[in-house]
Scaffold this motif. Structure first.
Motif, PDB file in Angstrom:
ATOM      1  N   GLN A 175      -1.151  -2.707   2.703  1.00 44.45           N
ATOM      2  CA  GLN A 175      -0.044  -1.851   3.128  1.00 44.45           C
ATOM      3  C   GLN A 175       0.828  -1.567   1.907  1.00 44.45           C
ATOM      4  O   GLN A 175       1.545  -2.434   1.441  1.00 44.45           O
ATOM      5  CB  GLN A 175       0.800  -2.573   4.189  1.00 44.45           C
ATOM      6  CG  GLN A 175       0.152  -2.619   5.565  1.00 44.45           C
ATOM      7  CD  GLN A 175       0.064  -1.225   6.188  1.00 44.45           C
ATOM      8  OE1 GLN A 175       1.026  -0.480   6.162  1.00 44.45           O
ATOM      9  NE2 GLN A 175      -1.104  -0.879   6.703  1.00 44.45           N
ATOM     10  N   ASN A 194       2.202  -5.164   1.346  1.00 46.25           N
ATOM     11  CA  ASN A 194       2.186  -6.060   2.515  1.00 46.25           C
ATOM     12  C   ASN A 194       3.516  -6.797   2.695  1.00 46.25           C
ATOM     13  O   ASN A 194       3.556  -8.006   2.920  1.00 46.25           O
ATOM     14  CB  ASN A 194       1.028  -7.060   2.403  1.00 46.25           C
ATOM     15  CG  ASN A 194      -0.315  -6.344   2.393  1.00 46.25           C
ATOM     16  OD1 ASN A 194      -0.426  -5.214   2.859  1.00 46.25           O
ATOM     17  ND2 ASN A 194      -1.333  -6.981   1.844  1.00 46.25           N
ATOM     18  N   GLU A 244       3.819   0.552   0.049  1.00 45.18           N
ATOM     19  CA  GLU A 244       5.034   1.278   0.428  1.00 45.18           C
ATOM     20  C   GLU A 244       5.908   1.503  -0.802  1.00 45.18           C
ATOM     21  O   GLU A 244       6.093   0.592  -1.605  1.00 45.18           O
ATOM     22  CB  GLU A 244       5.790   0.367   1.399  1.00 45.18           C
ATOM     23  CG  GLU A 244       6.583   1.064   2.467  1.00 45.18           C
ATOM     24  CD  GLU A 244       7.457   0.043   3.209  1.00 45.18           C
ATOM     25  OE1 GLU A 244       8.523   0.469   3.658  1.00 45.18           O
ATOM     26  OE2 GLU A 244       7.083  -1.139   3.300  1.00 45.18           O
TER      27      GLU A 244
END
Length: 228
Positions: free
Chosen positions: A67, A82, A69
Motif C-alpha cells: 500500500q 503500509n 501513499e
C-alpha cells in the motif's frame, strides 16, 4: 486567472528534478508529485520484505500487498508504505542502488503510472521522473528536460550524502553514470528527451536561477504560450 496545467519534468539522476520541482510547485501553488519517491517506496518495501528484486514474478506478486501513499504535509510530501512513514528510509544508498532495477520492471511501472495519471488528472501538478513526458503524461502542456553533466550531478549528490554515508566522490559519479546507462537502455519506458520538451541545462545555473527559469516557462504555458 491563469489555467492550471500539467507539467512533466524529466531528466537523469541527480539533475535536481525533485528539489527544483518542490520549490517551483510551492511558488505556484501546484501539487508536486515525486514519482522517484514512489519507485523508491516500492523498492524499500521489497527489500524490507526480503523479496529478491531479480525475481520478476515474486516482485509482481508482492505488488498487490504494498500500500503506497503520498501524503501532502506542511513539511512537504511524505511517502508511506503500509501505514509507515518511510520518507527518510527510501533515501539511503542501499535503496538508491536497487531502485533502477525495480523501476525497470513492467509490473511496477504499470502500477505506478496508473497512480501517477490519476493524481495528475486535475491539473495544477508537477511530476518529475524519467518517463513523464514520454509515457505518463504525453499530453502535458509543458514538458521540461532538466539535465547536467555527470560530474556536476555526481558532485551534487555527493554533497547530499557525504555527512551521513562514507562514500567517495568518484564512487558517486560512477553510480550516477551507471544509473544513466541503465535508465536510458532499459526496455520499459527508458529515459528519453521527447521532441517537444524544453531542455534546461543546470551546470552553470544556481537553484534560484533554475527555479526562475521553470516558473517563467510554466507561466507562459499557462497563458497558452507555446514553448520551443
Amino acid at each position: 486567472m491563469n489555467r492550471r496545467i500539467s507539467v512533466a519534468i524529466d531528466g537523469p539522476a541527480g539533475a535536481g528534478k525533485s528539489s527544483i520541482s518542490k520549490v517551483v510547485a510551492k511558488k505556484l501553488g501546484y501539487l508536486y508529485i515525486d514519482t522517484g519517491a514512489m519507485y523508491r517506496g516500492i523498492t524499500w518495501a521489497l527489500l524490507n520484505a526480503g523479496i529478491s528484486i531479480d525475481d520478476v514474478d515474486a516482485v509482481e506478486a508482492a505488488l498487490s500487498k504494498i500500500q503506497l501513499e503520498l501524503r501532502v504535509e506542511e513539511t512537504g510530501l511524505s511517502v508511506w508504505v503500509n501505514g509507515t512513514d518511510v520518507s527518510q528510509d527510501i533515501r539511503t544508498q542501499y535503496v538508491t542502488s536497487h531502485v533502477s532495477q525495480v523501476a525497470a520492471q513492467k509490473a511496477v511501472r504499470t502500477k505506478l503510472v496508473e497512480m501517477q495519471r490519476h493524481m495528475a488528472s486535475a491539473g495544477g501538478v508537477i511530476l518529475d521522473g524519467r518517463d513523464i513526458g514520454s509515457i505518463v503524461l504525453p499530453n502535458a502542456e509543458l514538458k521540461v528536460y532538466l539535465t547536467a553533466s555527470v560530474e556536476t550531478r555526481g558532485h551534487r549528490r555527493w554533497l547530499e550524502l557525504k555527512d551521513s554515508e562514507n562514500i567517495s566522490l568518484e564512487e558517486v559519479c560512477r553510480t550516477v553514470a551507471e544509473r544513466d546507462a541503465m535508465d536510458m537502455n532499459r526496455k520499459e519506458s527508458p529515459l528519453v528527451c521527447v521532441d517537444d520538451a524544453v531542455v534546461v541545462e543546470t551546470d552553470h545555473l544556481s537553484i534560484e536561477e533554475t527555479v526562475q527559469t521553470l516558473v517563467d516557462l510554466i507561466r507562459k504555458a499557462e497563458l497558452g504560450g507555446h514553448h520551443g
